[in-house]
Design an enzyme around this catalytic site. Structure first.
Site, PDB file in Angstrom:
ATOM      1  N   SER A 475       0.968  -1.153  -0.046  1.00 49.98           N
ATOM      2  CA  SER A 475      -0.193  -0.005   0.041  1.00 49.98           C
ATOM      3  C   SER A 475       0.853   1.334   0.039  1.00 49.98           C
ATOM      4  CB  SER A 475      -0.899  -0.044   1.293  1.00 49.98           C
ATOM      5  OG  SER A 475      -0.051  -0.118   2.458  1.00 49.98           O
ATOM      6  N   ASP A 476       1.805   1.297   0.817  1.00 52.95           N
ATOM      7  CA  ASP A 476       2.645   2.565   0.836  1.00 52.95           C
ATOM      8  C   ASP A 476       3.503   2.663  -0.131  1.00 52.95           C
ATOM      9  OD1 ASP A 476       4.065   0.702   2.158  1.00 52.95           O
ATOM     10  OD2 ASP A 476       4.711   1.572   3.875  1.00 52.95           O
ATOM     11  N   CYS A 477       4.026   1.542  -0.729  1.00 55.23           N
ATOM     12  CA  CYS A 477       4.910   1.608  -2.103  1.00 55.23           C
ATOM     13  C   CYS A 477       4.202   2.129  -2.964  1.00 55.23           C
ATOM     14  CB  CYS A 477       5.627   0.265  -2.005  1.00 55.23           C
ATOM     15  SG  CYS A 477       6.583  -0.241  -0.808  1.00 55.23           S
ATOM     16  N   GLU A 480       3.701   5.981  -2.538  1.00 58.99           N
ATOM     17  CA  GLU A 480       4.763   6.694  -2.548  1.00 58.99           C
ATOM     18  C   GLU A 480       5.289   6.751  -4.038  1.00 58.99           C
ATOM     19  OE1 GLU A 480       5.571   8.492  -0.192  1.00 58.99           O
ATOM     20  OE2 GLU A 480       4.938   7.377   1.485  1.00 58.99           O
TER      21      GLU A 480
END
Length: 746
Positions: A475-477, A480
């Site tokens: 999710s965060d990759c 970003e």
């Protein structure tokens, strides 16, 4: 070349009797310390579209044709030859000097890479797999793996811990001792004698956690009677069953999957001279006198971070004593093994044999060897891919926690450079354009084969942590990566490489990642109840059975959606607005009464504060208008050290309570600066002192030196992010200059 192992008979008191070679021939005893090294000038790192492998050049011709790069020299701890820069007096000058140095570490595909070490239980699984499959180990690799393990041996008691900064444990000591012996280290090497003494004080191999007992049983040093059961029948449970494996955290299920196949086969390497000797060296009493079954739940306190519940112990007893011997039909066992084998093959194919990580990678390799033999294409493909987990540095060869940090670090680097105001500088546009090209290349463009049968999360449009080949949504990759694309493609002078439909696909993935709490998890939404932690059998880790909400992941998704709406206000507008509102409410609720947030992927409260404050800023909350922001700032400012910096130890992660590091840390200081700036904290003085500390640690060539370990996973295991000392310092200094001006600080 193949490595010849030696074996030494050792009594419980450590007395050496004889030394035998692996083929049974008697050789002379030796007790000298082996300090053999390879030539660091012959190592090269190849980055092929984000797939990173290290190569040792054997001939002068190879050396001539493949020059060593600046990045190679940096990774190996050699002199980079980069010049001293004009002394920095202002924050932006320091940020510029840092970027000047960091830019030379960008790799040809456009990404940044680095060591991703720290855990000390990864290399043993690989080396044991090589050994039991009789795979020749390159001499260069054997030498440098030994060097790394000796370099990371505890300086006082000679043992090894769960991670490089941890106290000695049975898990770390027994697995790394075994690895050294498999690679030819002499049992009478004083360093191994010392390690053995520590292991015996801790109770020996029978007191190791589940994973240690599993690998030693595969090696034939122990037997599967000592291993708590991992029946593959679990994978036949209907989806509606609350404990069905598809509900587990992805790392847990992808490790337990091949482990269950091997456990069901009870496959062990035939006993030989070396493994007989290891029995004597790793156990505190003769092997034949040990009731192995009685030690299944015998765990050293040094390893028992998450003790097994009484419920799990009862289940294990029923499986071992009732189910396996009396009730388990052979036909059911066969069907379970066939289904787990199919799932293993699907994991291999959907990751192009990279596998999720360096634990299930060697295990899947062994499953292919067991099922298809040494000449099978699957097994051979695994052997080609496993080196992607290895990394070489000045201490030797280690095993990374994944097959790299390529996408993750590149995303953070781009955002740091952009935030500091360097993206519009023509000097840095070629570098950032290459980074954009890399991120475009690494976006995942197709779903998995048999996605639903494999219980894989939607991934079309996502970015992973390491590279596209590994192929897992994070999710965060994804967040970003999307932010980097939006930032650069909206800046004049940069190409538009990622078209709208692929940007929309990334949004479609992110909108699948929210939990009912409003928070976001890592690889997929939470699928099972947290009560599944009652079945956590790993002992050394906490909170591993299901996905959880994380302030870090939630913030990344929130800020990505927020930025996306500025560029594409018409796409899924209502869903995004409601998604963001739930995220912000989760961030508010996850803040503790003292103003802190607990960080699950970095050490620890300083890391989470940076994300928590960014989320609240996204919602319009700041120091002037929000009591919770003021509480968060107070929590941080109360812990500022006399030199102006901040520093926490990894004990914060283990205990959930802030633990002060003896020295301030550049990375954690930068995190706090960013948190306070996101909060619009009005007082310049503490921020200026922090920036002055960051600048004072910078070297003349623009570099910052490595300090304490930065990352964590599963509460108890630390992991390294060496690029953070460049990324977050540049970002913090640049953002400070934007807020307060670029006046002289030094």
């Amino acid at each position: 070349m193949a490595i010849t192992q030696t074996a030494t008979t050792v009594e419980a008191n450590g007395t050496r009797q004889r030394v035998k070679s692996a083929n049974g021939g008697v050789t002379k005893s030796k007790s000298t310390i082996d300090n053999e090294r390879t030539d660091p000038l012959r190592w090269r790192m190849l980055d092929d579209r984000g797939c990173q492998t290290w190569h040792y050049l054997e001939t002068e011709e190879e050396v001539r044709k493949w020059p060593q790069s600046t990045a190679d020299r940096y990774f190996l701890g050699l002199d980079t030859g980069l010049p001293d820069l004009p002394p920095a007096k202002t924050p932006l000058q320091a940020a510029s000097n840092g970027l000047e140095y960091f830019s030379h570490l960008q790799l040809p595909p456009g990404n940044w890479g680095c060591e991703y070490g720290g855990p000390m239980f990864l290399l043993p699984g690989l080396v044991i797999t090589w050994y039991v499959t009789e795979t020749p180990i390159p001499e260069s690799h054997a030498i440098e793996i030994k060097n790394y393990l000796f370099a990371r041996q505890h300086p006082e008691d000679g043992g090894w811990g769960l991670h490089i900064e941890g106290d000695s444990s049975v898990f770390g000591t027994v697995m790394n001792y075994t690895t050294l012996r498999l690679l030819g280290a002499d049992a009478e090497d004083p360093r191994l004698v010392k390690a053995r003494e520590t292991l015996w004080k801790l109770g020996g191999a029978v007191r190791g956690p589940h994973w240690a007992k599993f690998w030693l049983s595969v090696l034939g040093v122990l037997d599967f009677d000592i291993v708590n059961p991992v029946p593959p029948e679990l994978w036949l449970l209907p989806d509606w069953v609350p404990i069905a494996p598809w509900r587990w955290w992805i790392h847990m299920r992808q490790v337990m999957l091949p482990m269950s196949y091997i456990y069901s086969k009870r496959w062990s390497y035939p006993l030989n001279d070396l493994t007989r000797q290891l029995r004597s060296e790793l156990l505190t009493q003769p092997y034949e006198t040990i009731n192995l079954d009685s030690h299944r739940n015998d765990i050293s306190p040094a390893d028992d971070y998450h003790p097994k519940t009484w419920l799990l112990r009862v289940l294990f007893w029923l499986i071992v004593n009732i189910w396996m011997p009396f009730l388990r039909p052979a036909s059911l066992a066969k069907r379970a093994e066939e289904w787990t084998w199919w799932l293993i093959c699907a994991e291999d194919e959907n990751t192009q044999f990279s596998n999720l990580g360096p634990v299930n990678g060697p295990m899947n390799t062994l499953c292919c060897y067991i099922h298809e033999g040494p000449d099978s294409p699957r097994f051979r493909q695994h052997l080609k891919t496993l080196p992607e987990f290895l990394w070489v540095k000045d201490e030797g060869m280690l095993m990374n926690g994944t097959n790299g940090v390529q996408v993750w670090d590149t995303c953070f680097a781009v955002q740091a450079i952009y935030t500091a105001g360097f993206a519009t500088d023509t000097k840095w546009k070629p570098m950032l354009t290459k980074a954009l090209e890399f991120l475009e290349d690494q976006q995942i463009e197709a779903e998995c084969r048999d996605q639903h049968a494999c219980y894989r999360q939607q991934r079309k449009g996502a970015w992973g942590f390491s590279n596209k080949k590994q192929g897992y949504t994070v999710s965060d990759c994804t967040s970003e990566g999307l932010k980097c694309v939006l930032l650069l493609q909206s800046t004049p002078g940069y190409p538009r490489l990622v078209p709208d439909h692929r940007i929309f696909s990334a949004i479609d993935v992110l909108l699948t990642m929210q939990n009912p709490s409003g928070g976001c998890a890592s690889y997929e939404p939470q699928r099972g109840s947290e009560y599944l932690e009652y079945l956590n059998a790993a002992e050394v880790f906490g909170r591993i059975m299901v996905e959880y909400d994380y302030p870090e992941c939630t913030t990344a998704v929130t800020t990505a959606l927020h930025m996306f709406q500025k560029h594409y206000p018409e796409y899924r507008t209502k869903e995004i607005r409601e998604f963001k509102a739930r995220c912000i409410e989760y961030i508010r609720k996850s803040q503790s009464a003292d103003g802190s947030w607990y960080g699950s992927w970095g050490i620890c409260f300083t890391y989470a504060a940076m994300f928590g404050m960014e989320s609240l800023a996204c919602a319009g909350e700041n120091y002037a208008n929000s009591e919770r922001v003021r509480r968060g700032c107070k929590f941080l400012l109360d812990r500022q050290m006399p030199d102006g910096g901040w520093g926490e130890t990894y004990r914060s992660c283990e205990t959930g309570v802030y633990h002060q590091h003896p020295q301030s840390q550049v990375v954690q200081t930068a995190w706090v600066v960013l948190a306070l700036l996101e909060a619009q904290f009005p007082d310049r003085e503490p921020l200026e002192r922090a920036c002055r500390l960051i600048m004072s640690r910078q070297q003349k060539n623009g570099e910052w030196k490595q300090e304490a370990i930065e990352g964590v996973f599963n509460k108890s295991c630390m992991i390294s992010y060496p690029n953070y000392k460049f990324i977050f310092t540049i970002k913090a200094l640049g953002l400070f200059a934007k807020r307060f001006g670029d006046g002289a600080l030094l």
